[in-house]
Scaffold this active site. Structure first.
Site, PDB file in Angstrom:
ATOM      1  N   ASP A  92       0.858  -1.174   0.000  1.00  0.00           N
ATOM      2  CA  ASP A  92       0.000   0.000   0.000  1.00  0.00           C
ATOM      3  C   ASP A  92       0.902   1.235   0.000  1.00  0.00           C
ATOM      4  O   ASP A  92       2.101   1.137   0.300  1.00  0.00           O
ATOM      5  CB  ASP A  92      -0.884  -0.043   1.247  1.00  0.00           C
ATOM      6  CG  ASP A  92      -1.731   1.201   1.412  1.00  0.00           C
ATOM      7  OD1 ASP A  92      -2.378   1.601   0.425  1.00  0.00           O
ATOM      8  OD2 ASP A  92      -1.742   1.759   2.515  1.00  0.00           O
ATOM      9  N   ASP A 146      -0.179   5.089   1.017  1.00  0.00           N
ATOM     10  CA  ASP A 146      -0.407   5.992   2.143  1.00  0.00           C
ATOM     11  C   ASP A 146      -0.377   5.236   3.468  1.00  0.00           C
ATOM     12  O   ASP A 146      -1.155   4.307   3.684  1.00  0.00           O
ATOM     13  CB  ASP A 146      -1.774   6.676   2.010  1.00  0.00           C
ATOM     14  CG  ASP A 146      -1.908   7.478   0.732  1.00  0.00           C
ATOM     15  OD1 ASP A 146      -1.099   8.401   0.546  1.00  0.00           O
ATOM     16  OD2 ASP A 146      -2.810   7.176  -0.067  1.00  0.00           O
ATOM     17  N   ASP A 167      -1.780  -0.883   5.833  1.00  0.00           N
ATOM     18  CA  ASP A 167      -2.024  -0.365   7.179  1.00  0.00           C
ATOM     19  C   ASP A 167      -3.495  -0.281   7.564  1.00  0.00           C
ATOM     20  O   ASP A 167      -3.809   0.215   8.650  1.00  0.00           O
ATOM     21  CB  ASP A 167      -1.397   1.030   7.326  1.00  0.00           C
ATOM     22  CG  ASP A 167      -2.093   2.063   6.447  1.00  0.00           C
ATOM     23  OD1 ASP A 167      -2.375   1.756   5.274  1.00  0.00           O
ATOM     24  OD2 ASP A 167      -2.357   3.172   6.933  1.00  0.00           O
TER      25      ASP A 167
END
Length: 227
Positions: free
Chosen positions: A12, A14, A178
């Site tokens: 991922d 961000d 996250d």
């Protein structure tokens, strides 16, 4: 090196590879100000991230009473225009990220980015940071179009993770993210997932349901080896 358990590792963007909340927060605040809403503190932008820029702006506006859909979409477009020219002002890789990418490359592991950020934005940011040539693919939230129901084929759907694995040549894959979007997408794709608990997690770490959890990039290679 030959016994590393994965051929492909997806990331991922961000809150996993890059600390982006200051630039995202500035874009949200630009839109909020244009719409007559109160701006949000920079650090509170971390709590809005997850699911893409549209959801991020929607959360910020809904927290202040919401607005009509047509007005929201017009404001969203203005937010994207601002972000397009201000997406790498404060954004930086997390400590240790570049070193881990180097180590994975040395082990012959192919790496890709799977993000809900628009692909063009993701590529622009990676290019501005000098990281673009480190990835075998970049799959954004708009890369795969829409499904039969009109929904973007983006996380938490498995499609972008499966596409990244194919683009990287196939083989054994792990994914690092996250948020619950990341975990759900990896689960749906049948791919082991590592939670980046230093990022913008939308759930407590024990509720994410990842196969492993890390608090810094220094822990990632050992975590992958233990899966």
């Amino acid at each position: 090196m030959a016994d590393f358990p994965f051929d492909v590792v997806g990331f991922d963007l961000d809150g996993t590879l890059l600390e982006t909340h200051r630039d995202l927060g500035a874009a949200v605040n630009h839109a909020l100000a244009l719409g007559g809403f109160e701006v949000v503190p920079a650090d509170s932008a971390k709590d809005l991230i997850g699911g893409g820029a549209k959801i991020m702006l929607r959360r910020a506006i809904d927290d202040q009473g919401g607005m009509a859909d047509d007005d929201f979409h017009a404001l969203y477009k203005k937010m994207l225009a601002f972000y397009g020219t201000n997406s790498a002002v404060h954004t930086r890789p997390y400590p240790g990220a570049v070193e881990v990418l180097d180590e994975l490359a040395a082990r012959g592991v192919r790496v890709g980015v799977v993000t809900n950020k628009f692909e063009g934005f993701a590529r622009d940011i990676l290019g501005a940071l000098g990281l673009a040539d480190r990835f075998d693919c970049v799959i954004g939230g708009d890369s795969l179009g829409r499904d039969a129901a009109g929904r973007r084929r983006a996380k938490p759907a498995p499609d972008p993770i499966l596409e990244a694995r194919a683009c990287c040549g196939g083989g054994r894959m792990a994914y690092v993210g996250d948020s619950s979007y990341d975990v759900r997408a990896a689960r749906a794709a049948g791919v082991p997932v590592v939670a980046a608990c230093y990022g913008y997690c939308d759930l407590p770490r024990e509720e994410l349901g990842a196969d492993a959890m890390i608090d810094s990039f220094a822990e990632l290679i050992p975590a992958l080896e233990a899966l």
